[in-house]
Design an enzyme around this catalytic site. Structure first.
Site, PDB file in Angstrom:
ATOM      1  N   GLY A 115       1.397  -0.510   6.232  1.00 32.12           N
ATOM      2  CA  GLY A 115       2.689  -0.050   5.743  1.00 32.12           C
ATOM      3  C   GLY A 115       2.743  -0.073   4.228  1.00 32.12           C
TER       4      GLY A 115
ATOM      5  N   CYS B 126      -1.531   7.471   4.004  1.00 29.90           N
ATOM      6  CA  CYS B 126      -1.848   6.598   2.868  1.00 29.90           C
ATOM      7  C   CYS B 126      -3.001   7.111   2.028  1.00 29.90           C
ATOM      8  CB  CYS B 126      -2.137   5.186   3.370  1.00 29.90           C
ATOM      9  SG  CYS B 126      -3.443   5.117   4.617  1.00 29.90           S
TER      10      CYS B 126
ATOM     11  N   GLU C 146      -3.063  -3.222   5.195  1.00 35.72           N
ATOM     12  CA  GLU C 146      -3.511  -1.871   4.858  1.00 35.72           C
ATOM     13  C   GLU C 146      -2.297  -1.156   4.294  1.00 35.72           C
ATOM     14  OE1 GLU C 146      -3.771   1.562   4.317  1.00 35.72           O
ATOM     15  OE2 GLU C 146      -3.644   1.959   6.465  1.00 35.72           O
TER      16      GLU C 146
ATOM     17  N   VAL D 229       7.294  -4.416   2.169  1.00 38.12           N
ATOM     18  CA  VAL D 229       7.312  -5.132   3.448  1.00 38.12           C
ATOM     19  C   VAL D 229       6.122  -6.080   3.548  1.00 38.12           C
ATOM     20  CG1 VAL D 229       7.228  -4.862   5.966  1.00 38.12           C
ATOM     21  CG2 VAL D 229       8.604  -3.288   4.589  1.00 38.12           C
TER      22      VAL D 229
END
Length: 473
Positions: free
Chosen positions: A192, A248, A214, A196
């Site tokens: 994410g 990502c 990751e 967070v």
């Protein structure tokens, strides 16, 4: 439907009891679970494609290629290679230590928590699980609430293929995730964003729980002015269009020699027209933005840019659609450089030299991946030696994720820990060191017991007198 919060500790306890029972230890049992995962992905592929179409507008071909197919292939290959991965190792040691039988056992860590994102929810939920299964761990899967159809589907199909006391889905949003993070786990695997991730890392620290993070960040593209600009544009645009840029490893911004910028823009326009002759707004081959909030975020960033929009993508807020949009002459401090874009917006930052491009990259957080387009080996080596990133890819984008033998990982702000195939297995595996001292070794051990004679002291401290070779820089 959210999992009742009161049941979450009971779920964790049930999985931990299963792990302690030894059920997950046999290699054949683990292989069966991996094949079950492959069967689930294969048998339920239509439901999975339908769910991701509803949640994300994802094209079916993209789901089958980048999500379902990857899970099937990697689960099967992991099952095939697992006996080799799990072999007990006997490291090479000095002859006098060989009677001690130095051994490395491959031990599963225990009960894992896997928190997955919304952008590639199939592969990014089950790729970590493949490693957990292979290692002999039990696991809770927490899919994203931003893909509610898919997350509910997992809750329905996972129990059809797996024992719920071994692998379990927990659905919900912040309250459910908060409850999960209050509990002790033997490993947490989170994919994410950095905000967070800091919350998760803080919660994990209370229990000294190891983590894989990751994350992502702004993955730049550097184009050598001598490289084929047309080919670079084609490959960059393709990488940016996957899942509407919501991945990502999407190219986030392009650094190109100032006098090549207009040539690059023309090439982008050419290939965009080729990919989407009628535009991408209504194309079934182009995905939607995940939520109204993310759509507003992207359009807000575009409204504040000081750059020049040269390929203006149409927008349809009601359907969360946004066509690829390219902006030139983007400079330091621009809105499009504030955060990871995570959408189909591509800023072009003109530079005057390779050194300026490298300095621009190095002035920011380490990216998950750095893309470089160049045929010049000296240029490649310069970028390798002068930058840091999770990965570095030459002359393409996105395709590196298809190489299952390469570890996938970030560095610094883009995360830490490794995944994909054996690298994921290693994440959930403890190397348990062992020796077995024979009775017959006692005469050789006599010198360690006090009181020590001068001869014993000389023997015990011999390493201090190790010859050190001369060296010069």
């Amino acid at each position: 439907m959210a999992t009742p919060i009161s049941t979450i500790p009971k779920i964790r306890d049930a999985l931990r009891a299963t792990f302690r029972s030894g059920l997950t230890r046999p290699i054949a049992w683990r292989q069966h679970q991996l094949y079950q995962l492959a069967r689930m992905a294969q048998n339920e592929q239509e439901l999975i494609c339908d769910a991701l179409k509803k949640d994300l507008g994802k094209p079916k071909t993209e789901v089958l290629m980048a999500e379902v197919g990857c899970v099937i292939e990697r689960a099967v290959k992991s099952a095939e290679q697992l006996p080799e991965w799990a072999k007990t190792e006997y490291p090479e040691v000095a002859d006098w230590q060989k009677p001690w039988k130095p051994t490395l056992y491959k031990a599963p860590r225990g009960t894992a928590l896997i928190i997955s994102p919304w952008n590639y929810p199939m592969i990014l939920t089950f790729q970590p699980l493949i490693g957990a299964i292979a290692a002999g761990c039990t696991a809770v899967l927490k899919p994203s609430e931003l893909v509610p159809t898919f997350s509910q589907l997992l809750d329905e199909i996972v129990p059809k293929y797996f024992d719920p006391n071994v692998y379990r889905v927990v659905n919900g949003a912040v309250p459910e995730t908060t409850k999960l993070l209050e509990l002790q786990w033997d490993h947490i695997f989170y994919t994410g964003n950095g905000r967070v991730a800091r919350i998760i890392a803080s919660a994990a620290a209370k229990h000294l729980t190891p983590l894989t993070l990751e994350l992502g960040g702004k993955s730049p593209v550097i184009i050598d002015s001598a490289y084929d600009i047309d080919l670079a544009a084609k490959r960059i645009l393709w990488g940016k269009c996957n899942n509407a840029g919501q991945i990502c490893v999407a190219p986030d911004y392009v650094l190109v020699q100032r006098d090549k910028q207009d040539e690059l823009i023309k090439a982008f326009q050419k290939h965009y027209d080729s990919f989407f002759p009628e535009g991408a707004l209504d194309s079934p081959l182009f995905g939607s933005i995940v939520s109204d909030l993310h759509h507003k975020r992207l359009t807000s960033l575009l409204s504040r840019t000081k750059g020049e929009v040269v390929l203006k993508g149409r927008s349809d807020a009601a359907r969360r659609r946004l066509e690829p949009t390219i902006v030139k002459n983007v400079a330091e401090g621009d809105s499009l450089l504030e955060e990871e874009l995570f959408g189909p917006v591509l800023p072009i930052v003109p530079v005057d030299s390779l050194k300026q491009a490298v300095d621009f990259v190095n002035a920011r957080s380490h990216p998950l991946v750095l893309y470089v387009f160049s045929d010049n080996e000296n240029v490649k080596q310069q970028v390798v030696s002068e930058t840091q990133s999770g990965g570095i890819v030459f002359n393409d984008t996105f395709q590196q994720v298809a190489v299952r033998e390469l570890p996938f990982a970030g560095v610094g702000e883009s995360g830490y820990g490794y995944q994909v195939m054996k690298h994921t297995y290693d994440t959930y595996t403890q190397l348990r060191s062992s020796i077995d001292m024979p009775r017959e070794a006692e005469p050789h051990l006599a010198i360690r017991y006090p009181p020590h004679s001068e001869e014993a002291v000389q023997a015990l401290t011999a390493a201090v007198r190790t010859p050190i070779p001369s060296s010069r820089l």
